[in-house]
Design an enzyme around this catalytic site. Structure first.
Site, mmCIF file in Angstrom:
data_model
loop_
_atom_site.group_PDB
_atom_site.id
_atom_site.type_symbol
_atom_site.label_atom_id
_atom_site.label_comp_id
_atom_site.label_asym_id
_atom_site.label_seq_id
_atom_site.Cartn_x
_atom_site.Cartn_y
_atom_site.Cartn_z
ATOM 1 N N ASP A 120 0.831 -1.191 0.000
ATOM 2 C CA ASP A 120 0.000 0.000 0.000
ATOM 3 C C ASP A 120 0.878 1.258 0.000
ATOM 4 O O ASP A 120 0.463 2.304 0.458
ATOM 5 C CB ASP A 120 -0.882 -0.036 1.264
ATOM 6 C CG ASP A 120 -1.970 1.027 1.237
ATOM 7 O OD1 ASP A 120 -2.356 1.429 0.132
ATOM 8 O OD2 ASP A 120 -2.412 1.448 2.316
ATOM 9 N N CYS A 162 -21.543 -7.397 2.725
ATOM 10 C CA CYS A 162 -21.226 -8.352 1.656
ATOM 11 C C CYS A 162 -21.428 -9.791 2.143
ATOM 12 O O CYS A 162 -20.845 -10.202 3.153
ATOM 13 C CB CYS A 162 -19.786 -8.155 1.196
ATOM 14 S SG CYS A 162 -19.313 -9.336 -0.085
HETATM 15 S S1 SF4 Z 1 -21.991 -6.883 -5.100
HETATM 16 FE FE1 SF4 Z 1 -20.246 -8.239 -4.751
HETATM 17 S S2 SF4 Z 1 -18.892 -7.038 -3.431
HETATM 18 FE FE2 SF4 Z 1 -20.897 -6.042 -3.349
HETATM 19 S S3 SF4 Z 1 -21.916 -6.934 -1.547
HETATM 20 FE FE3 SF4 Z 1 -22.533 -8.163 -3.344
HETATM 21 S S4 SF4 Z 1 -21.068 -9.870 -3.458
HETATM 22 FE FE4 SF4 Z 1 -20.187 -8.289 -2.094
#
Ligand code: SF4
Ligand code: SF4
Length: 331
Positions: free
Chosen positions: A118, A232
């Site tokens: 990073d 997520c």
């Molecule tokens: S779109 Fe992809 S990154 Fe976003 S919450 Fe859903 S699974 Fe996770």
């Protein structure tokens, strides 16, 4: 292990920069396409080895995500991004990558290499996805089926023609929970983040005043934001760290805004020693706290909050004073 031909990522990078989505992160624009061209950054590079390191604290209980949402719902609490509650990851990851490179040298003889965590203009997520360490989620972070996204990335640029890894497949499907949950609508389209609206950027990278229209949306987040990761579904599988380094230090598991507001600069420096949080410095720290206190005042009307803000007004510098004035108007 990934090849260094990232030409396919260049148009997206340029479009992102041209849209100004990098905000005040001038180093991103300054390095331009060098980010997508590892051999321009380190001449002689032929491959990039990417490594990931899980950071969810060892003691995180099975329902850790529910606890995080609870904290975000409590206006008097202070929310710090999970990754920042333990030791500064740069201090953990970098020496380990260096040791890995040295062990490889002990096996196969000298080779040119340089380690990054990073710390340079590197297209980390692009390299990680090409190295089968996940796919790029719609929130733009690397994401794994077996481990969600709660991990750091680090790279070793090498001048060896190593065999490349087959990329992993993507599994966001029709989900767009991260886009919907983002408090500031910073994910403007799938895979496209406007850093200028992102709370992580605003509370950590951004210098100067926080745009007033975004302040109420920041809630009690004083350093970073995890919402798009918390929501997520793949983070159900987030792995605990194998190391004690990322265990939450005092008081980050249970910090209250008023307690943090009572710190002077010496206390801030002492309590954040060895932590990534220290990098934002005293002024941004106070600015962020003032915003969170204003939001808490708006939610609770607490006289104690009003007094604490007012008492700090006289000694504050111009930037923090303006945020205190804003906070006092929220009551
Ligand atoms: S779109 Fe992809 S990154 Fe976003 S919450 Fe859903 S699974 Fe996770
Ligand atoms: S970190 Fe927070 S503000 Fe930034 S994109 Fe994710 S949810 Fe939105």
């Amino acid at each position: 292990m990934a090849d260094i031909d990232l030409a396919a990522a260049e148009p997206g990078l340029l479009a992102w920069l041209e849209a100004g989505f990098h905000g005040g992160m001038q180093y991103m624009a300054a390095h331009g396409l060098k980010r997508a061209r590892p051999a321009e950054l380190v001449p002689g590079t032929l491959r990039v080895v990417t490594a990931c390191m899980d950071y969810l604290p060892r003691a995180a209980p099975p329902g850790w995500r529910a606890l995080e949402w609870q904290r975000l719902d409590d206006p008097a609490a202070a929310a710090v991004s999970v990754y920042a509650r333990g030791r500064d990851y740069h201090k953990v990851l970098r020496p380990r990558l260096q040791r890995l490179a040295e062990r490889l040298q002990a096996e196969i003889g000298p080779f040119g290499h340089r380690v990054f965590t990073d710390s340079a203009p590197v297209l980390e997520v692009e390299l990680a996805t090409r190295s089968a360490l996940g796919w790029r989620g719609k929130h733009t972070l690397a994401l794994q089926r077996e481990g969600g996204s709660m991990f750091f990335l680090g790279e070793i640029f090498v001048d060896l023609p190593l065999p490349c890894t087959e990329p992993a497949s993507a599994h966001c499907g029709r989900c767009q929970a991260c886009i919907d949950v983002c408090p500031t609508r910073a994910i403007v389209a799938p895979y496209r983040l406007d850093a200028r609206r992102c709370i992580s950027y605003l509370t950590i990278e951004h210098d100067g005043p926080i745009p007033p229209e975004l302040r109420p949306l920041i809630g009690n987040r004083i350093y970073g934001c995890d919402d798009c990761q918390l929501v997520c579904p793949w983070n159900k599988y987030a792995r605990r760290s194998a190391l004690p380094d990322f265990d939450a230090r005092e008081p980050w598991d249970d910090a209250a805004l008023l307690g943090l507001w009572a710190w002077n600069e010496a206390a801030f420096l002492q309590r954040t020693e060895g932590s990534a949080m220290r990098r934002i410095g005293w002024q941004r720290w106070r600015r962020n706290l003032a915003v969170a206190l204003g939001n808490a005042l708006s939610a609770t009307g607490s006289e104690a909050l009003r007094q604490a803000l007012g008492a700090a007004r006289g000694a504050a510098d111009a930037l923090v004073a303006e945020h205190i004035d804003w906070a006092l108007r929220q009551g």
